[in-house]
Design a protein around this motif. Structure first.
Motif, mmCIF file in Angstrom:
data_model
loop_
_atom_site.group_PDB
_atom_site.id
_atom_site.type_symbol
_atom_site.label_atom_id
_atom_site.label_comp_id
_atom_site.label_asym_id
_atom_site.label_seq_id
_atom_site.Cartn_x
_atom_site.Cartn_y
_atom_site.Cartn_z
ATOM 1 N N VAL A 147 -28.897 -3.118 -32.501
ATOM 2 C CA VAL A 147 -29.977 -3.378 -31.560
ATOM 3 C C VAL A 147 -31.306 -3.252 -32.288
ATOM 4 N N PHE A 148 -32.177 -4.232 -32.061
ATOM 5 C CA PHE A 148 -33.512 -4.236 -32.645
ATOM 6 C C PHE A 148 -34.481 -4.609 -31.526
ATOM 7 N N GLY A 149 -35.212 -3.594 -31.036
ATOM 8 C CA GLY A 149 -36.062 -3.830 -29.878
ATOM 9 C C GLY A 149 -35.219 -4.179 -28.667
ATOM 10 N N ASP A 150 -35.530 -5.300 -28.023
ATOM 11 C CA ASP A 150 -34.721 -5.767 -26.892
ATOM 12 C C ASP A 150 -33.839 -6.951 -27.295
ATOM 13 N N GLN A 151 -33.429 -6.911 -28.558
ATOM 14 C CA GLN A 151 -32.572 -7.967 -29.078
ATOM 15 C C GLN A 151 -31.314 -7.377 -29.698
ATOM 16 N N LEU A 152 -30.218 -8.116 -29.574
ATOM 17 C CA LEU A 152 -28.966 -7.751 -30.243
ATOM 18 C C LEU A 152 -28.793 -8.667 -31.444
ATOM 19 N N ILE A 153 -28.565 -8.072 -32.599
ATOM 20 C CA ILE A 153 -28.344 -8.838 -33.823
ATOM 21 C C ILE A 153 -26.850 -8.782 -34.138
ATOM 22 N N ALA A 154 -26.197 -9.932 -34.178
ATOM 23 C CA ALA A 154 -24.752 -10.009 -34.418
ATOM 24 C C ALA A 154 -24.495 -10.835 -35.669
ATOM 25 N N LEU A 155 -23.566 -10.357 -36.503
ATOM 26 C CA LEU A 155 -23.342 -10.962 -37.814
ATOM 27 C C LEU A 155 -21.977 -11.622 -37.906
ATOM 28 N N GLU A 156 -21.974 -12.817 -38.485
ATOM 29 C CA GLU A 156 -20.756 -13.500 -38.923
ATOM 30 C C GLU A 156 -20.895 -13.705 -40.422
ATOM 31 N N PRO A 157 -20.101 -13.042 -41.247
ATOM 32 C CA PRO A 157 -20.305 -13.121 -42.698
ATOM 33 C C PRO A 157 -20.313 -14.535 -43.251
ATOM 34 N N THR A 158 -19.564 -15.465 -42.648
ATOM 35 C CA THR A 158 -19.506 -16.823 -43.192
ATOM 36 C C THR A 158 -20.332 -17.823 -42.384
ATOM 37 N N ARG A 159 -21.112 -17.340 -41.421
ATOM 38 C CA ARG A 159 -21.932 -18.263 -40.637
ATOM 39 C C ARG A 159 -23.372 -17.801 -40.471
ATOM 40 N N GLY A 160 -23.618 -16.482 -40.562
ATOM 41 C CA GLY A 160 -24.984 -16.035 -40.507
ATOM 42 C C GLY A 160 -25.274 -15.031 -39.413
ATOM 43 N N VAL A 161 -26.528 -15.081 -38.919
ATOM 44 C CA VAL A 161 -27.068 -14.073 -38.014
ATOM 45 C C VAL A 161 -27.404 -14.725 -36.679
ATOM 46 N N SER A 162 -26.915 -14.118 -35.585
ATOM 47 C CA SER A 162 -27.256 -14.564 -34.236
ATOM 48 C C SER A 162 -28.159 -13.532 -33.584
#
Length: 724
Positions: free
Chosen positions: A301-316
């Motif tokens: 969690v960063f502020g009011d955002q959720l950062i989700a990672l896919e190692p072979t696709r990137g950052v959502s």
């Protein structure tokens, strides 16, 4: 660890052929890293201000998210030995956990120009980091927890340690305590760090599964417990955590790898994102699985955002203003597994499994930039090119013909299927070779590159990469050895010659009368086909080391050099000017797994799984001071250049006759920093580069260093200055 040019003795056995190259002198040929692109392998992120800081396989990427709909790359820092899996940011500093290499401390005060300050060498395998004030907390796998004083970030000091009972994997801060997700044996460990020099266990909770991740909100800890699901613990008394509830393991809850919390809503992953209303922590609601967003491995969690990672696709990036229904705001897309590459003039075609084919402008060869992309319908398995056309194999949809005359706007002009399912593709000198399963290899003329014309096909039992000269197909038939198929009668191709091998022929290059074969286990084979009816294996170069310790997967040719892509061992340059006596002249160990290689001029482009690595080949320089017979007069050691330098410099020296040479770098205390050469060299002038790293691959600090040359009892030394 980076491989500096050095003497190598290698023995290769393949069938009845045995190549035992003699010890070769190190020539002035060298390879150095000059750039990389299409990074993948993002393993962790931290946020600060308008930026995300991403720990990637290759190093650090800094991403501007001021416009969340269009995150953009600001900068990246390629940092050997790679393998970064954890990150924390505070102020102008970023801390990256790098497994066995410890923790890298990076100055990010100018996000556009990050630079390495120092390394903190930990005894175990650094997996996660957290920072508070002047102290850094590091989970170090089997070595437990370390408290590091980073008040002087250029000289970090481990102040105290505690060896947890399990395998320390993740970390969270809670007042004067550090919470450690401690793997299978340790569950959650609560460590008191009020005295940094004497961290001690204050409490803990033995979870049922493998504690992989931990986060804190208020007085509650949330532990991602792999097969055990997610455990919610009350930390009102940190010395005695109390379990409130568990999201039990089930088909869709297994492999919980990471967890985050926002306003009592729990998000956790190990596949699809799960959302759980835990406003009543004793009785959390059933999880809602969000399948359409991606297949994630990490969340934060960063502020009011959720950062989700896919190692072979990137950052959502997801909006959490409605915590139970997160909405996708934007994505920073990264490459997948970069496994294929081809040079087509000033354009690079890069195969990205599973995403598609990237087109890079290599007009500036050290900094290729992506200008076009062709998505795969299913899976990109191979790329090749000729003239203004690129060809790529998409699993189950055949070979696509792409017009790249304007590579920023590629357009498909055709598609064809060879025989069976197209698997791999290569091109050379106006011919295209496509391998398919189960029916073998098909060969095409590219007289009209927009409409390849089939010459013939041959089933080599196991179709692999191949080359063609119009009359014959040269097939790397994997475990069935190397085969030459006669294609004169397009309706009745037949086997003309076969080289049986033990192991796997992975790749082949045709160059005039020579064939260069990459044998997966044994290295390079060179075949003379000047008499096509009677080919002869005349030379080779073995990989050395223990059997199976190195793997040759790809090969390319340029000038008098053959380049082998060697999986986890990077790329080798082998001098093949005399095909009967090839010799290794340079090597560069990339940070990923090199599978294919392409060459354009002095630049080598490596498909390295986690991106494209660009390596420049530095060729021999002229003799400094020659005698009438062309040899240097006596032993000479030149001043390094450039000097001062940052981070790379070159050292030249000359020998009047063949000699044993030791060239090493020392600090001002007389301690050896790196050994550059230790072996026999021929008479003449030699040059070797030093990239400002010690024997472990760590960047050294600014200051005065000495380089010392020892030859047959004579020693010469000079000073040089590294300025950062």
């Amino acid at each position: 660890m980076r491989v500096l040019p050095h003497v190598i003795l290698a023995v290769s056995v393949c069938g009845a052929s045995v190549f035992s190259p003699s010890v070769q002198a190190v020539d002035a040929v060298s390879m150095e890293y000059v750039g990389s692109t299409l990074w993948s392998g993002v393993n962790d992120v931290a946020g600060q201000g308008n930026y995300l800081y991403a720990a990637c396989q290759y190093g650090l990427q800094i991403i501007d998210i001021s416009n969340t709909a269009q995150p953009t790359l600001v900068s990246q820092l390629y940092l050997p030995p790679g393998g970064f899996i954890g990150i924390a940011v505070q102020g102008g500093l970023s801390y990256l956990a790098a497994n066995a290499a410890g923790v890298a401390i990076i100055d990010v005060s100018d996000p556009a120009n990050p630079h390495l300050l120092s390394w903190c060498d930990t005894p175990g395998s650094a997996s996660a980091v957290a920072v508070n004030g002047s102290y850094l907390y590091v989970t170090d796998a089997w070595a437990g927890l370390h408290v590091v004083d980073v008040a002087d970030p250029e000289h970090p000091v481990i102040k105290g340690s505690y060896d947890t009972p399990g395998d320390a994997r993740d970390i969270a801060l809670f007042g004067e305590y550090v919470l450690v997700a401690d793997g299978y044996d340790g569950g959650l460990q609560v460590i008191n760090v009020a005295l940094p020099e004497l961290p001690y266990p204050a409490g803990g909770y033995d979870t049922d599964g493998i504690a992989r991740g931990v986060t804190v909100e208020g007085n509650l800890a949330y532990v991602a417990d792999a097969d055990g699901g997610v455990v919610i613990l009350d930390l009102t008394d940190p010395t005695g955590p109390v379990r409130l509830s568990t999201f039990p393991a089930s088909t869709f809850l297994r492999n919980a790898g990471d967890v985050a919390v926002y306003e009592s809503v729990v998000y956790y992953v190990g596949g699809y994102l799960k959302v759980v209303d835990a406003s009543d922590p004793d009785n959390p609601q059933a999880p809602d699985t969000l399948e359409g967003l991606g297949y994630f491995t990490r969340v934060s969690v960063f502020g009011d955002q959720l950062i989700a990672l896919e190692p072979t696709r990137g950052v959502s990036i997801l909006d959490l203003r409605n915590p139970l229904a997160p909405l996708l705001l934007g994505q920073y897309r990264m490459a997948g597994a970069v496994t294929q590459i081809a040079a087509i003039g000033n354009t690079l075609a890069v195969g990205d499994d599973p995403n598609g084919m990237h087109l890079l402008d290599a007009t500036n060869p050290s900094r290729p930039e992506e200008i076009g992309f062709v998505p795969a319908l299913m899976q990109c398995l191979g790329v090749a090119g000729h003239g203004n056309y690129a060809y790529f194999v998409d699993a189950d949809s055949g070979t696509h013909i792409i017009d790249i005359s304007d590579a920023s706007h590629p357009s498909e002009v055709g598609r064809f299927w060879s025989t069976g399912r197209d698997l791999e593709i290569t091109s050379n000198s106006g011919f295209l070779s496509v391998s398919g399963y189960p029916d073998g290899n098909s060969f095409y003329s590219l007289v009209d590159p927009a409409n390849p014309s089939k010459i013939g096909s041959y089933n080599a039992s196991y179709a692999g990469r191949a080359a063609c000269d119009g009359r014959r197909g040269y097939i790397a038939a994997h475990f069935y050895g190397f085969q030459i198929a006669n294609l004169v009668d397009s309706q009745a191709a037949f086997l003309e010659w076969k080289l049986p091998t033990t192991g796997w022929i992975a790749d082949v290059v045709l160059d005039s009368q020579w064939l260069y074969l990459a044998h997966e286990a044994s290295g390079l084979f060179i075949v003379d086909i000047s008499d096509p009816s009677n080919p002869e294996v005349i030379g080779g170069y073995g990989l050395g080391g223990l059997p199976g310790s190195k793997h040759a997967l790809g090969i390319a040719r340029a000038d008098n050099l053959a380049f082998l892509a060697l999986d986890a061992d990077g790329v080798w340059a082998i001098d093949v000017a005399d095909p009967s006596k090839p010799q290794l002249v340079a090597a560069y160990n990339t940070l990923g797994n090199a599978s294919r290689v392409a060459v354009s001029g002095d630049y080598v482009y490596v498909a390295d799984e986690y991106g494209v690595v660009v390596v420049r080949v530095n060729h021999p320089t002229d003799v400094l001071d020659e005698s009438p017979d062309g040899l240097p007069n006596g032993l000479q050691l030149a001043q390094n250049y450039p000097n001062p330098f940052n981070p790379r410099t070159n050292i030249e020296f000359s020998l009047a006759r063949k000699s044993h040479v030791l060239l090493a770098i020392y600090n001002i205390l007389g301690e050896e920093v790196a050994e550059l050469i230790n072996g026999d060299l021929t008479a003449g002038t030699h040059r070797v580069g030093w990239d400002g790293r010690d024997a472990r691959g760590n960047a050294v600090a600014s200051g005065v260093y000495l380089y010392r040359l020892s030859v047959e009892g004579k020693t010469m030394a000079k000073k040089m200055l590294l300025l950062k």
